[in-house]
Design a protein around this motif. Sequence first.
Motif, PDB file in Angstrom:
ATOM      1  N   ASN A   1       0.841  -1.000   0.075  1.00 32.14           N
ATOM      2  CA  ASN A   1       0.109  -0.187  -0.074  1.00 32.14           C
ATOM      3  C   ASN A   1       0.951   1.045   0.012  1.00 32.14           C
ATOM      4  OD1 ASN A   1      -2.648   1.293   0.001  1.00 32.14           O
ATOM      5  ND2 ASN A   1      -2.208   1.891   2.117  1.00 32.14           N
ATOM      6  N   ILE A   2       1.946   1.366   0.717  1.00 32.45           N
ATOM      7  CA  ILE A   2       2.750   2.321   0.591  1.00 32.45           C
ATOM      8  C   ILE A   2       3.490   2.613  -0.682  1.00 32.45           C
ATOM      9  CG2 ILE A   2       5.116   3.163   1.586  1.00 32.45           C
ATOM     10  CD1 ILE A   2       4.336   1.837   4.394  1.00 32.45           C
ATOM     11  N   LEU A   3       3.823   1.631  -1.249  1.00 37.39           N
ATOM     12  CA  LEU A   3       4.203   1.619  -2.754  1.00 37.39           C
ATOM     13  C   LEU A   3       3.394   2.043  -3.391  1.00 37.39           C
ATOM     14  CD1 LEU A   3       6.743  -1.673  -2.827  1.00 37.39           C
ATOM     15  CD2 LEU A   3       7.258   0.960  -2.181  1.00 37.39           C
ATOM     16  N   LEU A   4       2.104   1.535  -3.538  1.00 37.35           N
ATOM     17  CA  LEU A   4       1.231   2.076  -4.445  1.00 37.35           C
ATOM     18  C   LEU A   4       0.835   3.541  -4.469  1.00 37.35           C
ATOM     19  CD1 LEU A   4      -1.472   1.390  -6.073  1.00 37.35           C
ATOM     20  CD2 LEU A   4      -2.778   1.299  -4.169  1.00 37.35           C
ATOM     21  N   ILE A   5       0.851   4.156  -3.196  1.00 34.77           N
ATOM     22  CA  ILE A   5       0.526   5.543  -2.900  1.00 34.77           C
ATOM     23  C   ILE A   5       1.850   6.303  -3.669  1.00 34.77           C
ATOM     24  CG2 ILE A   5       0.549   7.427  -1.097  1.00 34.77           C
ATOM     25  CD1 ILE A   5      -0.973   5.287   0.531  1.00 34.77           C
ATOM     26  N   PHE A   6       3.089   5.757  -3.248  1.00 37.79           N
ATOM     27  CA  PHE A   6       4.056   6.525  -3.697  1.00 37.79           C
ATOM     28  C   PHE A   6       4.385   6.647  -5.372  1.00 37.79           C
ATOM     29  CE2 PHE A   6       5.926   6.785   0.406  1.00 37.79           C
ATOM     30  CZ  PHE A   6       7.115   7.564   0.218  1.00 37.79           C
ATOM     31  N   ASP A   7       3.855   5.274  -6.048  1.00 34.32           N
ATOM     32  CA  ASP A   7       3.655   5.107  -7.338  1.00 34.32           C
ATOM     33  C   ASP A   7       2.693   6.072  -8.053  1.00 34.32           C
ATOM     34  OD1 ASP A   7       4.438   3.597  -9.625  1.00 34.32           O
ATOM     35  OD2 ASP A   7       2.572   2.901  -9.714  1.00 34.32           O
ATOM     36  N   TYR A   8       1.538   6.139  -7.268  1.00 32.90           N
ATOM     37  CA  TYR A   8       0.424   7.010  -7.878  1.00 32.90           C
ATOM     38  C   TYR A   8       0.901   8.505  -7.860  1.00 32.90           C
ATOM     39  CZ  TYR A   8      -3.889   9.372  -8.155  1.00 32.90           C
ATOM     40  OH  TYR A   8      -5.034  10.267  -8.524  1.00 32.90           O
ATOM     41  N   PHE A   9       1.461   9.009  -6.967  1.00 28.52           N
ATOM     42  CA  PHE A   9       1.953  10.393  -6.685  1.00 28.52           C
ATOM     43  C   PHE A   9       3.170  10.498  -7.459  1.00 28.52           C
ATOM     44  CE2 PHE A   9      -1.046  10.342  -3.388  1.00 28.52           C
ATOM     45  CZ  PHE A   9      -2.069  11.233  -3.659  1.00 28.52           C
ATOM     46  N   ARG A  10       3.796   9.537  -7.947  1.00 33.55           N
ATOM     47  CA  ARG A  10       5.051   9.553  -8.853  1.00 33.55           C
ATOM     48  C   ARG A  10       6.331  10.055  -7.551  1.00 33.55           C
ATOM     49  NH1 ARG A  10       4.859   5.923 -11.786  1.00 33.55           N
ATOM     50  NH2 ARG A  10       6.571   6.503 -12.805  1.00 33.55           N
ATOM     51  N   ALA A  11       5.986   9.898  -6.350  1.00 40.14           N
ATOM     52  CA  ALA A  11       6.805  10.290  -5.497  1.00 40.14           C
ATOM     53  C   ALA A  11       8.054   9.385  -5.258  1.00 40.14           C
ATOM     54  CB  ALA A  11       6.371  10.292  -4.120  1.00 40.14           C
ATOM     55  N   THR A  12       9.510  10.080  -5.120  1.00 36.93           N
ATOM     56  CA  THR A  12      10.679   8.974  -5.436  1.00 36.93           C
ATOM     57  C   THR A  12      11.210   9.044  -4.105  1.00 36.93           C
ATOM     58  OG1 THR A  12      12.049  11.232  -5.661  1.00 36.93           O
ATOM     59  CG2 THR A  12      11.141  10.025  -7.667  1.00 36.93           C
ATOM     60  N   MET A  13      11.905   7.969  -3.859  1.00 38.12           N
ATOM     61  CA  MET A  13      12.509   7.748  -2.834  1.00 38.12           C
ATOM     62  C   MET A  13      14.111   7.328  -3.075  1.00 38.12           C
ATOM     63  SD  MET A  13      11.249   3.945  -1.406  1.00 38.12           S
ATOM     64  CE  MET A  13       9.586   4.677  -1.449  1.00 38.12           C
ATOM     65  N   GLN A  14      15.106   7.757  -1.956  1.00 36.09           N
ATOM     66  CA  GLN A  14      16.332   7.319  -2.157  1.00 36.09           C
ATOM     67  C   GLN A  14      16.434   5.623  -2.432  1.00 36.09           C
ATOM     68  OE1 GLN A  14      18.944   9.069   0.717  1.00 36.09           O
ATOM     69  NE2 GLN A  14      20.560   9.116  -0.765  1.00 36.09           N
ATOM     70  N   ILE A  15      17.528   5.045  -3.263  1.00 34.30           N
ATOM     71  CA  ILE A  15      17.642   3.737  -3.644  1.00 34.30           C
ATOM     72  C   ILE A  15      17.679   2.884  -2.177  1.00 34.30           C
ATOM     73  CG2 ILE A  15      19.156   1.842  -4.728  1.00 34.30           C
ATOM     74  CD1 ILE A  15      17.235   3.685  -6.832  1.00 34.30           C
ATOM     75  N   TRP A  16      18.442   3.219  -1.410  1.00 31.91           N
ATOM     76  CA  TRP A  16      18.761   2.543  -0.162  1.00 31.91           C
ATOM     77  C   TRP A  16      17.394   2.249   0.553  1.00 31.91           C
ATOM     78  CZ3 TRP A  16      17.260   4.105   4.726  1.00 31.91           C
ATOM     79  CH2 TRP A  16      17.015   5.310   4.766  1.00 31.91           C
ATOM     80  N   LEU A  17      16.602   3.241   0.442  1.00 37.27           N
ATOM     81  CA  LEU A  17      15.481   3.084   1.241  1.00 37.27           C
ATOM     82  C   LEU A  17      14.377   2.007   0.387  1.00 37.27           C
ATOM     83  CD1 LEU A  17      13.293   3.650   3.375  1.00 37.27           C
ATOM     84  CD2 LEU A  17      12.515   5.586   2.174  1.00 37.27           C
ATOM     85  N   CYS A  18      14.313   2.372  -1.025  1.00 34.91           N
ATOM     86  CA  CYS A  18      13.652   1.325  -1.926  1.00 34.91           C
ATOM     87  C   CYS A  18      14.021  -0.124  -1.852  1.00 34.91           C
ATOM     88  CB  CYS A  18      13.741   2.021  -3.270  1.00 34.91           C
ATOM     89  SG  CYS A  18      12.896   0.823  -4.380  1.00 34.91           S
ATOM     90  N   LEU A  19      15.418  -0.144  -1.588  1.00 33.20           N
ATOM     91  CA  LEU A  19      16.034  -1.537  -1.262  1.00 33.20           C
ATOM     92  C   LEU A  19      15.626  -2.398  -0.163  1.00 33.20           C
ATOM     93  CD1 LEU A  19      17.997  -3.500  -2.501  1.00 33.20           C
ATOM     94  CD2 LEU A  19      19.893  -2.403  -0.920  1.00 33.20           C
ATOM     95  N   ILE A  20      15.218  -1.470   0.956  1.00 33.89           N
ATOM     96  CA  ILE A  20      14.647  -2.132   2.313  1.00 33.89           C
ATOM     97  C   ILE A  20      13.035  -2.501   1.997  1.00 33.89           C
ATOM     98  CG2 ILE A  20      13.680  -1.681   4.448  1.00 33.89           C
ATOM     99  CD1 ILE A  20      16.044   0.208   4.779  1.00 33.89           C
ATOM    100  N   PHE A  21      12.312  -1.901   1.046  1.00 31.21           N
ATOM    101  CA  PHE A  21      11.154  -2.073   0.808  1.00 31.21           C
ATOM    102  C   PHE A  21      11.113  -3.456  -0.134  1.00 31.21           C
ATOM    103  CE2 PHE A  21       9.799   2.256   1.823  1.00 31.21           C
ATOM    104  CZ  PHE A  21       8.553   1.841   2.628  1.00 31.21           C
ATOM    105  N   TYR A  22      12.022  -3.264  -0.934  1.00 28.33           N
ATOM    106  CA  TYR A  22      12.064  -4.532  -1.797  1.00 28.33           C
ATOM    107  C   TYR A  22      12.319  -5.970  -1.252  1.00 28.33           C
ATOM    108  CZ  TYR A  22      14.046  -7.569  -5.647  1.00 28.33           C
ATOM    109  OH  TYR A  22      14.169  -8.758  -6.263  1.00 28.33           O
TER     110      TYR A  22
END
Length: 312
Positions: A72-93
Amino acid sequence: MAKNSSLVGGESLMRSINYRVILVQILVAVFLCINFLLITTFFMKDFFYKTMRYILFANTLLSDCLILIISNILLIFDYFRATMQIWLCLIFYILSSVYILVTSFTLMAMTLERYVAICLPLRHVELCSTHRVLPCILIIHSLSAIPCIVDLSIFFASATLNFHKQYRVCSVEVFTFQRWQGHIRSSIRQFYFLIMCVTIVFSYFKIMKVAKAASGENRKSTWKGLRTVILHAFQLLLCLIQLWCPFIEAAVLQIDFMLYINVRYFTYITFYLAPRCLSPLIYGLRDDKFFLALKYYALCGLYKKYSFHLTN
């Protein structure tokens, strides 16, 4: 006129997508509430966390809750085209890729527990004791982490140091530099699901054989165990469909973008969100002891007559 019509159509499209995002938030909130109620029920009685199948059931609930929150967090970020640093994205992944498989492997473990209980009843206490639960859960997490470790090994070998500092819209594609990486990821997961399917089919036929030979109460209990295995097979089928969804969506994207949006929304609701709650709920309602406990705590202990059953 054509320009105004285009603007109206664009605004209508954004409103439509907006409503969909709101609907997803409502569904996620409802599903999380139901799963938290199931988890609370599990922790309220000593009997549940001293029995292997209930501990495994709780493991699926916790992993499903985590997946619901992360997706759900990733869906909201994707919908608003909000970016995050790669290391944070790595944790989510890492969390999402591991815990998607944790649920599937736990379902396989629950199937094997039912097989031992029905086909090897004299060894059930020994093989399915609470002392074996922690090693079992560690094995489940270790196996679930293997595809992620392979992906990360390729990623760290390919990415530059500057890449880790960049800001991107978080998705699995961020960590995919070559098309063959996706093929490796898919191959490992399909191999896993093949093992799970073979395990469930093996358990099904073994329990079926016992069910035909049983009589009286044993026959009733055995057929109930057989239906549980069928339910696990259905849950794994949904997990397998989730694995195919990215390929279907990628093919649809080549045809039409609006169709891609509609298909992605449908697959997310049908094969991603709903099974994370409905299947555990169905499993919980089918178990007599868990159902009584769930009913008791859902009604806030309003009906005291259930308390007698819960102490047994």
